[in-house]
Design a protein around this motif. Sequence first.
Motif, PDB file in Angstrom:
ATOM      1  N   TRP A  47       0.833  -1.208   0.000  1.00 26.59           N
ATOM      2  CA  TRP A  47       0.000   0.000   0.000  1.00 26.59           C
ATOM      3  C   TRP A  47       0.864   1.252   0.000  1.00 26.59           C
ATOM      4  CZ3 TRP A  47      -0.846   4.439   2.732  1.00 26.59           C
ATOM      5  CH2 TRP A  47      -2.080   5.089   2.558  1.00 26.59           C
ATOM      6  N   LYS A  48       0.441   2.273  -0.796  1.00 25.37           N
ATOM      7  CA  LYS A  48       1.149   3.554  -0.875  1.00 25.37           C
ATOM      8  C   LYS A  48       0.188   4.680  -0.528  1.00 25.37           C
ATOM      9  CE  LYS A  48       2.208   3.122  -5.178  1.00 25.37           C
ATOM     10  NZ  LYS A  48       1.490   1.854  -5.384  1.00 25.37           N
ATOM     11  N   TYR A  49       0.731   5.807  -0.099  1.00 29.32           N
ATOM     12  CA  TYR A  49      -0.097   6.966   0.241  1.00 29.32           C
ATOM     13  C   TYR A  49      -0.987   7.322  -0.940  1.00 29.32           C
ATOM     14  CZ  TYR A  49       2.778   7.463   4.381  1.00 29.32           C
ATOM     15  OH  TYR A  49       3.405   7.232   5.575  1.00 29.32           O
ATOM     16  N   GLY A  50      -2.281   7.471  -0.657  1.00 27.89           N
ATOM     17  CA  GLY A  50      -3.254   7.801  -1.690  1.00 27.89           C
ATOM     18  C   GLY A  50      -3.932   6.613  -2.309  1.00 27.89           C
ATOM     19  N   ASP A  51      -3.514   5.388  -1.955  1.00 29.80           N
ATOM     20  CA  ASP A  51      -4.095   4.191  -2.573  1.00 29.80           C
ATOM     21  C   ASP A  51      -5.532   3.920  -2.135  1.00 29.80           C
ATOM     22  OD1 ASP A  51      -1.947   3.657  -4.135  1.00 29.80           O
ATOM     23  OD2 ASP A  51      -1.251   1.888  -3.042  1.00 29.80           O
ATOM     24  N   GLY A  52      -5.917   4.428  -0.972  1.00 29.35           N
ATOM     25  CA  GLY A  52      -7.271   4.162  -0.501  1.00 29.35           C
ATOM     26  C   GLY A  52      -7.441   2.721  -0.070  1.00 29.35           C
ATOM     27  N   VAL A  53      -8.612   2.154  -0.361  1.00 29.63           N
ATOM     28  CA  VAL A  53      -8.926   0.789   0.070  1.00 29.63           C
ATOM     29  C   VAL A  53      -9.323  -0.048  -1.135  1.00 29.63           C
ATOM     30  CG1 VAL A  53     -10.394  -0.642   1.541  1.00 29.63           C
ATOM     31  CG2 VAL A  53      -9.718   1.651   2.286  1.00 29.63           C
ATOM     32  N   VAL A  54      -8.791  -1.233  -1.228  1.00 30.81           N
ATOM     33  CA  VAL A  54      -9.165  -2.157  -2.293  1.00 30.81           C
ATOM     34  C   VAL A  54     -10.412  -2.920  -1.857  1.00 30.81           C
ATOM     35  CG1 VAL A  54      -8.472  -4.143  -3.670  1.00 30.81           C
ATOM     36  CG2 VAL A  54      -6.783  -2.399  -3.055  1.00 30.81           C
ATOM     37  N   ILE A  55     -11.503  -2.694  -2.556  1.00 30.74           N
ATOM     38  CA  ILE A  55     -12.760  -3.380  -2.245  1.00 30.74           C
ATOM     39  C   ILE A  55     -13.323  -3.959  -3.528  1.00 30.74           C
ATOM     40  CG2 ILE A  55     -13.397  -2.080  -0.186  1.00 30.74           C
ATOM     41  CD1 ILE A  55     -14.910  -0.152  -1.894  1.00 30.74           C
ATOM     42  N   ASN A  56     -14.426  -4.699  -3.407  1.00 35.73           N
ATOM     43  CA  ASN A  56     -14.981  -5.391  -4.568  1.00 35.73           C
ATOM     44  C   ASN A  56     -15.840  -4.506  -5.458  1.00 35.73           C
ATOM     45  OD1 ASN A  56     -13.793  -7.822  -3.795  1.00 35.73           O
ATOM     46  ND2 ASN A  56     -15.499  -8.322  -2.440  1.00 35.73           N
ATOM     47  N   ALA A  57     -16.033  -3.255  -5.037  1.00 37.46           N
ATOM     48  CA  ALA A  57     -16.853  -2.346  -5.841  1.00 37.46           C
ATOM     49  C   ALA A  57     -16.273  -0.943  -5.718  1.00 37.46           C
ATOM     50  CB  ALA A  57     -18.297  -2.371  -5.346  1.00 37.46           C
ATOM     51  N   ASP A 268       1.504  -6.414  12.157  1.00 40.98           N
ATOM     52  CA  ASP A 268       2.088  -5.177  12.655  1.00 40.98           C
ATOM     53  C   ASP A 268       2.098  -4.106  11.566  1.00 40.98           C
ATOM     54  OD1 ASP A 268       2.659  -6.462  15.052  1.00 40.98           O
ATOM     55  OD2 ASP A 268       4.673  -7.050  14.382  1.00 40.98           O
ATOM     56  N   LEU A 269       1.941  -2.854  11.996  1.00 40.79           N
ATOM     57  CA  LEU A 269       2.082  -1.715  11.101  1.00 40.79           C
ATOM     58  C   LEU A 269       2.848  -0.627  11.839  1.00 40.79           C
ATOM     59  CD1 LEU A 269      -1.445  -1.402   9.389  1.00 40.79           C
ATOM     60  CD2 LEU A 269       0.712  -1.973   8.275  1.00 40.79           C
ATOM     61  N   LEU A 270       3.865  -0.068  11.196  1.00 40.73           N
ATOM     62  CA  LEU A 270       4.623   1.023  11.799  1.00 40.73           C
ATOM     63  C   LEU A 270       3.789   2.294  11.820  1.00 40.73           C
ATOM     64  CD1 LEU A 270       8.105   0.523  10.056  1.00 40.73           C
ATOM     65  CD2 LEU A 270       7.546   0.032  12.449  1.00 40.73           C
ATOM     66  N   ARG A 271       3.923   3.102  12.874  1.00 43.14           N
ATOM     67  CA  ARG A 271       3.275   4.407  12.926  1.00 43.14           C
ATOM     68  C   ARG A 271       4.071   5.362  12.039  1.00 43.14           C
ATOM     69  NH1 ARG A 271       0.703   1.294  15.742  1.00 43.14           N
ATOM     70  NH2 ARG A 271      -0.472   1.798  17.631  1.00 43.14           N
ATOM     71  N   PRO A 272       3.446   5.977  11.028  1.00 42.55           N
ATOM     72  CA  PRO A 272       4.205   6.853  10.127  1.00 42.55           C
ATOM     73  C   PRO A 272       4.564   8.191  10.777  1.00 42.55           C
ATOM     74  CG  PRO A 272       1.873   6.875   9.552  1.00 42.55           C
ATOM     75  CD  PRO A 272       2.030   5.837  10.623  1.00 42.55           C
ATOM     76  N   ARG A 273       5.737   8.705  10.408  1.00 36.61           N
ATOM     77  CA  ARG A 273       6.181  10.036  10.814  1.00 36.61           C
ATOM     78  C   ARG A 273       6.413  10.850   9.550  1.00 36.61           C
ATOM     79  NH1 ARG A 273      10.636  10.942  12.702  1.00 36.61           N
ATOM     80  NH2 ARG A 273      10.153  12.568  14.221  1.00 36.61           N
ATOM     81  N   TRP A 274       5.855  12.063   9.520  1.00 38.84           N
ATOM     82  CA  TRP A 274       5.910  12.887   8.318  1.00 38.84           C
ATOM     83  C   TRP A 274       7.333  13.113   7.828  1.00 38.84           C
ATOM     84  CZ3 TRP A 274       2.282  14.690   4.996  1.00 38.84           C
ATOM     85  CH2 TRP A 274       2.708  15.648   4.064  1.00 38.84           C
ATOM     86  N   ASP A 275       8.251  13.436   8.735  1.00 38.52           N
ATOM     87  CA  ASP A 275       9.622  13.739   8.331  1.00 38.52           C
ATOM     88  C   ASP A 275      10.310  12.548   7.677  1.00 38.52           C
ATOM     89  OD1 ASP A 275       9.343  16.294   9.229  1.00 38.52           O
ATOM     90  OD2 ASP A 275      10.404  15.980  11.135  1.00 38.52           O
ATOM     91  N   ASP A 276       9.893  11.336   8.054  1.00 40.05           N
ATOM     92  CA  ASP A 276      10.475  10.135   7.448  1.00 40.05           C
ATOM     93  C   ASP A 276       9.801   9.786   6.130  1.00 40.05           C
ATOM     94  OD1 ASP A 276      12.167   9.855   9.632  1.00 40.05           O
ATOM     95  OD2 ASP A 276      10.759   8.552  10.707  1.00 40.05           O
ATOM     96  N   GLU A 277       8.503  10.001   6.055  1.00 38.68           N
ATOM     97  CA  GLU A 277       7.711   9.528   4.925  1.00 38.68           C
ATOM     98  C   GLU A 277       7.631  10.522   3.769  1.00 38.68           C
ATOM     99  OE1 GLU A 277       6.402   6.386   4.767  1.00 38.68           O
ATOM    100  OE2 GLU A 277       7.529   6.092   6.612  1.00 38.68           O
ATOM    101  N   GLU A 278       7.622  11.806   4.059  1.00 38.79           N
ATOM    102  CA  GLU A 278       7.432  12.812   2.996  1.00 38.79           C
ATOM    103  C   GLU A 278       8.484  12.738   1.894  1.00 38.79           C
ATOM    104  OE1 GLU A 278       8.144  16.428   0.888  1.00 38.79           O
ATOM    105  OE2 GLU A 278       9.301  15.932   2.702  1.00 38.79           O
ATOM    106  N   PRO A 279       9.780  12.585   2.239  1.00 39.70           N
ATOM    107  CA  PRO A 279      10.790  12.515   1.166  1.00 39.70           C
ATOM    108  C   PRO A 279      10.636  11.303   0.265  1.00 39.70           C
ATOM    109  CG  PRO A 279      11.813  13.022   3.287  1.00 39.70           C
ATOM    110  CD  PRO A 279      10.419  12.577   3.568  1.00 39.70           C
ATOM    111  N   LYS A 280       9.965  10.233   0.738  1.00 37.79           N
ATOM    112  CA  LYS A 280       9.847   8.988  -0.028  1.00 37.79           C
ATOM    113  C   LYS A 280       8.564   8.914  -0.858  1.00 37.79           C
ATOM    114  CE  LYS A 280      10.216   6.489   3.685  1.00 37.79           C
ATOM    115  NZ  LYS A 280      10.317   5.324   4.597  1.00 37.79           N
ATOM    116  N   SER A 281       7.676   9.890  -0.668  1.00 39.59           N
ATOM    117  CA  SER A 281       6.365   9.823  -1.319  1.00 39.59           C
ATOM    118  C   SER A 281       6.133  11.041  -2.204  1.00 39.59           C
ATOM    119  CB  SER A 281       5.256   9.731  -0.263  1.00 39.59           C
ATOM    120  OG  SER A 281       3.989   9.923  -0.829  1.00 39.59           O
ATOM    121  N   GLU A 282       5.872  10.796  -3.495  1.00 37.01           N
ATOM    122  CA  GLU A 282       5.562  11.897  -4.407  1.00 37.01           C
ATOM    123  C   GLU A 282       4.274  12.611  -3.973  1.00 37.01           C
ATOM    124  OE1 GLU A 282       5.378  10.571  -8.408  1.00 37.01           O
ATOM    125  OE2 GLU A 282       7.463   9.871  -8.482  1.00 37.01           O
ATOM    126  N   LEU A 283       3.300  11.852  -3.505  1.00 35.15           N
ATOM    127  CA  LEU A 283       2.037  12.443  -3.081  1.00 35.15           C
ATOM    128  C   LEU A 283       2.237  13.384  -1.892  1.00 35.15           C
ATOM    129  CD1 LEU A 283      -1.047  12.723  -3.131  1.00 35.15           C
ATOM    130  CD2 LEU A 283      -1.163  10.702  -1.654  1.00 35.15           C
TER     131      LEU A 283
END
Length: 293
Positions: A47-57, A268-283
Amino acid sequence: MSKTVFKNPENPIVLKVRNFKDTEAKRPSFDHSNALITVTKSPDPDWKYGDGVVINAPAQTLTHTEIDPYTPGRPMVHNYRLLVSGIAPRPIGFLSTVSADGKTENLAPFSYFQVIEHDPPMFIVSFSSRPGRMKDTYQNLKDTGECVINTVSENMIEAVNATSIDAPRHISEWDISGLHKAPTTTVKPKRVRESVFSIEGKVVDIKEFKSHATEGKSIAGSALIKATRFWVREDAANEKFSHIDLNKLRPVGQLGGMAYGRISSTFDLLRPRWDDEEPKSELLTRLANQTHN
């Protein structure tokens, strides 16, 4: 024909479950192996930022119905059933209390319960409006301001469920359940020895919802409880007593109707931190630049 008793905000309902024992007998046996709880990947590791949720509709095709919980003619029991089936799983608040005269020790489970803070450790437990007098636990909390909150594990559930019986006020659910009392230090109620984790607590505040009071019913209310002591089973905790092993706790959650749930796997899911995630995400970078501009 067997009967299962449910207590809810509208009134005590006796649901007649046809041949329940026959139905239960056809189900697989409960797994008592205590197999380790499986840890899996998260549902969508890519999953990437902006992907939303994959559902059947497509999300645009999903429709919802608006409900005013106070609509004239809508039975409150409909709100109860909707909430307990939609807000799930819910932890069980298993409270031990003592009557004002000290003669009766009460033990009862509650599904409207949650921990709400850790510094100071705070909990909330709510009591629904019901026909006749208020629940014994609520009365005891109002009279004494003391309780013990006990966790519920898989192997305790039948005994815990038994304490929900509408026993006369002078009868103690400890005797009905067969659970064992253990000493406490800051409150008079005893804790449940079989519980992996117990919390001694004192009432900080009680809020009653008198605006919704109905003649012939008790008033709904919520109690804010501050912890005064923790009790943790030694074999279930780490050396610093800062973590309880899920495989030892084996918690049970309440679902809708008379259903309970157990935990068989986690992820498990890591808690995101903006300073870590922003440089890696175009969105995230684009959103940041839009804000600055």
